[in-house]
Design a protein around this motif. Structure first.
Motif, PDB file in Angstrom:
ATOM      1  N   ASN A 191       1.001  -1.328   0.156  1.00 21.67           N
ATOM      2  CA  ASN A 191      -0.075   0.027   0.041  1.00 21.67           C
ATOM      3  C   ASN A 191       0.911   1.278   0.036  1.00 21.67           C
ATOM      4  N   SER A 192       0.297   2.565  -0.429  1.00 24.70           N
ATOM      5  CA  SER A 192       0.894   3.754  -0.697  1.00 24.70           C
ATOM      6  C   SER A 192       1.163   4.436   1.047  1.00 24.70           C
ATOM      7  N   SER A 193       2.406   4.666   0.878  1.00 28.10           N
ATOM      8  CA  SER A 193       2.551   5.594   2.311  1.00 28.10           C
ATOM      9  C   SER A 193       2.437   7.044   2.072  1.00 28.10           C
ATOM     10  N   ALA A 247       0.298   6.373  -8.498  1.00 29.59           N
ATOM     11  CA  ALA A 247       1.064   5.033  -8.572  1.00 29.59           C
ATOM     12  C   ALA A 247       1.367   5.007 -10.176  1.00 29.59           C
ATOM     13  N   ILE A 268      -3.579   7.742  -5.989  1.00 33.57           N
ATOM     14  CA  ILE A 268      -3.796   6.847  -5.094  1.00 33.57           C
ATOM     15  C   ILE A 268      -3.678   7.712  -3.505  1.00 33.57           C
ATOM     16  N   THR A 293      -3.209   7.725   0.821  1.00 33.51           N
ATOM     17  CA  THR A 293      -2.403   6.835   1.744  1.00 33.51           C
ATOM     18  C   THR A 293      -2.964   5.554   2.338  1.00 33.51           C
ATOM     19  N   LEU A 295      -1.628  -0.833  -3.732  1.00 39.56           N
ATOM     20  CA  LEU A 295      -0.989  -0.512  -4.923  1.00 39.56           C
ATOM     21  C   LEU A 295      -1.670  -1.200  -5.936  1.00 39.56           C
ATOM     22  N   VAL A 301       5.371   4.786  -6.115  1.00 40.97           N
ATOM     23  CA  VAL A 301       4.208   5.887  -5.841  1.00 40.97           C
ATOM     24  C   VAL A 301       4.821   7.129  -5.973  1.00 40.97           C
ATOM     25  N   HIS A 333       7.988   4.875  -1.587  1.00 40.10           N
ATOM     26  CA  HIS A 333       6.648   5.146  -1.051  1.00 40.10           C
ATOM     27  C   HIS A 333       5.753   4.085  -1.072  1.00 40.10           C
ATOM     28  N   VAL A 334       6.295   2.820  -1.085  1.00 42.65           N
ATOM     29  CA  VAL A 334       5.304   1.657  -0.908  1.00 42.65           C
ATOM     30  C   VAL A 334       5.707   0.839   0.472  1.00 42.65           C
TER      31      VAL A 334
END
Length: 440
Positions: free
Chosen positions: A61-63, A68, A109, A111, A115, A122, A165-166
């Motif tokens: 998942n994205s931070s 994406a 996307i 936070t 993904l 990201v 950033h994943v």
């Protein structure tokens, strides 16, 4: 029953501190485990190892709030020569959209959102024009805008490496890992972890219920008017607070007058909510020491095995002590002296370890260390007594606070350590290394 009953010691036997503590810890047993809801288990001790059933996070998942993308599509991107990508849709946290990021494409996307397939990294929204036609915007502004329709475009001004950033699946903990060990005390971080892996309840030893009561007809509650010969009851407040600090659920009972029958009735009333009873006052040899009068013969009235043993200890302060069990369930009872410092020191040495034992902890004692004594003059101690003096500890040095009097509450409030003078030592010179019990 207290193992004191099996000792071949008479009423005049002078117990050592270690003998008394050993007798208490040999009698008190950890409470039986129960299953509790997470928030009810705060402060309790785990009785089981906790294994992670699902990885955290459970998916990539994205931070960041951003886009994406595929790494090759933004290679070499800059402010002067941005990468222009087609926005195929939005991926929000909590929603798994059926999106796929292909060549030349990006998905907006949020936070925590998963993904999407095809994406490799990201890029934060700050590295882009936000997908809007009025130029670059901040992440806060970009998030406040309506979602860009599929087919819109976004300009990316910086390149990124794969997985930038994943948050990777299992990067926190993996399924099958040990999350928490049996014996762990559950604080807020541990409860957060249990909730994160889906545990709504947990098996623990409950926090012990400790009932504290002072005795003495001279005692008055704070905020009440003092008459001649009266003092405010501070012991029950101090010991209730100390019991809570040790991890217990503590109940304070107002001061009980010097009447043996009243005290017996009060204790009997409190048994229903007690795993441990603590009294303070009335254990010496005075004419009105009602705790001894009320409890010395209680074993004759209770089931076999119950009873309170009153004894003298080779310590200062805190020479008179009582210990045993009471009631049909043999609830442990510790009877402490009435002087404020005596009762507090006795609590730290004997009651706190009993509470921690009931909780099921392995380490039940306050930490100790060695420190250099800093004082204006030598400390004196009575021969044959283990003395505990209040002190302040810092950077390997300890300084006495107040005198040796067992009534000095103000000095006790300034102390964060106990200076231990052994039984065979009558004088300690400044500069000597001493043992220190750390109270905070």
């Amino acid at each position: 029953m207290s193992s004191a009953a099996t000792r071949t010691t008479g009423p005049d036997h002078l117990w050592t501190v270690d003998e008394h503590l050993e007798d208490i810890l040999a009698t008190v047993r950890p409470l039986e485990p129960i299953e509790l809801q997470l928030l009810d288990a705060q402060g309790c001790v785990l009785v089981e190892d906790i294994t992670v059933p699902v990885s955290l996070p459970p998916f990539d998942n994205s931070s960041m709030d951003g886009y994406a993308v595929r790494v090759t599509d933004i290679a070499g991107a800059s402010e002067e020569f941005p990468a222009v990508l087609t926005v195929v849709g939005d991926v929000a946290a909590g929603r798994a959209e059926p999106l796929h990021v292909g060549p030349g494409e990006a998905a907006r996307i949020m936070t925590g959102a998963p993904l999407p397939p095809g994406a490799e990294a990201v890029v934060p929204v700050e590295w882009t024009d936000g997908g809007l036609r009025d130029g670059p915007v901040t992440g806060m502004r970009a998030r406040s805008q309506a979602p860009e329709a599929a087919g819109g475009q976004v300009q990316v001004y910086r390149s990124a490496e794969a997985r930038a950033h994943v948050r990777a699946t299992g990067s926190d903990v993996k399924a099958g890992d040990r999350a928490l060990d049996a014996g762990t005390v559950l604080g807020p971080p541990q409860i957060a972890l249990l909730a994160a892996i889906g545990r709504g309840t947990v098996r623990v030893r409950p926090r012990p219920r400790v009932v504290v009561m002072s005795t003495g007809s001279e005692l008055v509650q704070p905020d009440e008017q003092l008459a001649d010969g009266q003092i405010y009851d501070s012991n029950s407040f101090a010991l209730t607070a100390a019991a809570r600090d040790a991890g217990a659920i503590a109940y304070r009972v107002g001061a009980v007058a010097d009447d043996a029958e009243t005290l017996r009735d009060t204790i009997e009333d409190q048994l229903v909510r007690a795993d441990l009873l603590v009294t303070t006052g009335g254990v010496s040899v005075g004419a009105y020491d009602v705790v001894k009068e009320a409890l010395s013969s209680v074993g004759d009235e209770d089931e076999a095995g119950a009873g309170i043993d009153f004894r003298k200890l080779a310590m200062q302060p805190g020479k008179p002590q009582g210990f045993g069990s009471i009631g049909p369930d043999h609830i442990p009872l510790l009877a402490l002296p009435g002087n404020p410092v005596s009762s507090y020191v006795s609590f730290e040495l004997f009651v706190r370890p009993a509470i921690r034992t009931l909780m099921g902890l392995d380490d039940v004692h306050r930490p100790t260390t060695r420190a250099t004594l800093t004082a204006d003059k030598a400390l004196t101690s009575p021969k044959g007594r283990r003395q505990f003096l209040r002190g302040r500890y810092a950077d390997g040095e300890v300084t006495p606070v107040g005198g040796a009097g067992s009534h000095l509450v103000a000095a006790l409030a300034l102390a964060d350590a106990l200076i231990v003078v052994p039984e065979d030592v009558e004088s300690v010179e400044p500069g000597t290394e001493v043992q220190v019990v750390l109270l905070r």
